[in-house]
Design a protein around this motif. Structure first.
Motif, short mmCIF file in Angstrom:
data_model
loop_
_atom_site.label_atom_id
_atom_site.label_comp_id
_atom_site.label_asym_id
_atom_site.label_seq_id
_atom_site.Cartn_x
_atom_site.Cartn_y
_atom_site.Cartn_z
N GLU A 1 0.82 -1.23 0.00
CA GLU A 1 0.00 0.00 0.00
C GLU A 1 0.85 1.27 0.00
OE1 GLU A 1 0.21 -2.34 2.33
OE2 GLU A 1 -0.46 -1.65 4.30
N PHE A 2 2.17 1.14 0.24
CA PHE A 2 3.05 2.31 0.16
C PHE A 2 3.81 2.33 -1.17
CE2 PHE A 2 2.77 0.93 4.64
CZ PHE A 2 2.09 2.02 5.13
N ASP A 3 3.37 1.49 -2.12
CA ASP A 3 4.02 1.38 -3.43
C ASP A 3 5.45 0.87 -3.34
OD1 ASP A 3 1.83 1.93 -4.92
OD2 ASP A 3 2.48 3.92 -5.61
N GLU A 4 5.75 0.14 -2.28
CA GLU A 4 7.04 -0.54 -2.16
C GLU A 4 6.83 -2.00 -2.55
OE1 GLU A 4 9.86 0.84 -1.24
OE2 GLU A 4 9.00 2.81 -0.79
N PRO A 5 7.89 -2.66 -3.04
CA PRO A 5 7.74 -4.08 -3.38
C PRO A 5 7.28 -4.90 -2.17
CG PRO A 5 9.77 -3.22 -4.31
CD PRO A 5 9.21 -2.14 -3.41
#
Ligand SMILES: [Zn+2]
Length: 300
Positions: free
Chosen positions: A139-143
């Protein structure tokens, strides 16, 4: 007929939600290797998206044999997990939260196995479609699979990263192009690219299977019981098996996909390979045999 994401969502909202198994629990043990499929949920597709353009008089008895009434199809989504004691490999990552309300449940399936995303060592992609790729980021656009080595076929990666793809892919799939590029850009500095025929990992060989997408890859697994992870090279247990030569609008290059499918089913049935299909029923693990007409899918 081509279907956009908006159409998918509208159809899904109008459809009747049927109970689906949370994770499919199909599993094979082969030597030190354990292969199982985890359910990411299912898709809701208009029938025309799969059957559009097929000859109706020949199609009707096939659909009847498989108990398919007209209306939406609800193909399952099976993410493959391969563990061999040292490696924990996912083949595709499911749809994530943004594609379709009936899909994106891989995290729940991993929870059910007591497996955290951080424990995944490798992520191998068959292709860049939303139901296979969009579960890549959290949800934080991290893998999401933060410790994993991510790998994709070079032709497939190049296709979705090409800025021209959004304008050439056709209106119905434009959201696929934008969604793939945004996600692949997030891992562009850490993804490994591979070629057709390459031993991607020990015992895992990539096989270019184009048509569904331009650079679609299947994976041949060299186990005591050899198997092939098909991705979407074969997407359903009815027309794809009985008439693998029939082009389907669900494939981007429908003629090329049919040619690929005909060759694959011939090889899989002749060699008796186990097949693992992302959208095939009952967990997606089975075999194929020749039938009086075409082929037959044998689950389990
Ligand atoms: Zn798919």
């Amino acid at each position: 007929m081509l279907v956009s994401r908006r159409h998918f969502l509208a159809t899904a909202a109008a459809g009747i939600a049927l109970p689906q198994r949370l994770w499919s629990a199909s599993r094979i043990e082969s030597g030190a290797m354990q292969v199982e499929t985890l359910s990411d949920g299912h898709l809701v597709l208009p029938a025309d998206f799969v059957f559009g353009g097929m000859p109706e008089t020949e199609l009707a008895p096939i659909l009847a044999r498989h108990g398919l009434a007209s209306g939406a199809l609800e193909p399952p989504c099976n993410v493959t997990l391969l563990r061999d004691g040292s490696r924990t490999i996912l083949f595709d990552v499911g749809a994530g939260a943004d594609f379709m309300p009936t899909a994106g449940r891989l995290s729940e399936a991993l929870d059910a196995l007591d497996l955290s995303p951080e424990e995944v060592t490798h992520v191998l992609f068959t292709h860049g479609h939303p139901d296979h790729l969009w579960g890549l980021l959290d949800e934080f656009d991290e893998p999401l699979f933060a410790n994993a080595r991510h790998m994709m076929g070079r032709a497939e990666f190049d296709y979705w990263m090409d800025p021209d793809t959004a304008s050439t892919i056709g209106e119905a799939r434009q959201s696929f192009a934008a969604g793939a590029r945004r996600r692949l850009e997030a891992i562009a500095n850490r993804i490994s690219l591979f070629e057709d025929g390459e031993a991607v990992l020990p015992g895992v060989t990539a096989r270019l299977t184009p048509g569904h997408t331009p650079g679609h890859m299947a994976f041949l697994i060299d186990a005591a019981d050899p198997m092939m992870i098909l991705g979407d090279a074969v997407t359903n247990p009815h027309v794809n098996f009985e008439r693998p030569d029939w082009p389907s609008p669900s494939d981007q290059d429908a003629e090329l996909a049919a040619e690929t499918r005909v060759g694959l089913l011939d090889q899989l049935s002749a060699d008796g390979l186990i097949l693992v299909g992302f959208h095939l029923p009952e967990g997606g693990i089975g075999r194929v045999e020749r039938a009086a007409k075409g082929y037959r899918y044998l689950p389990g």
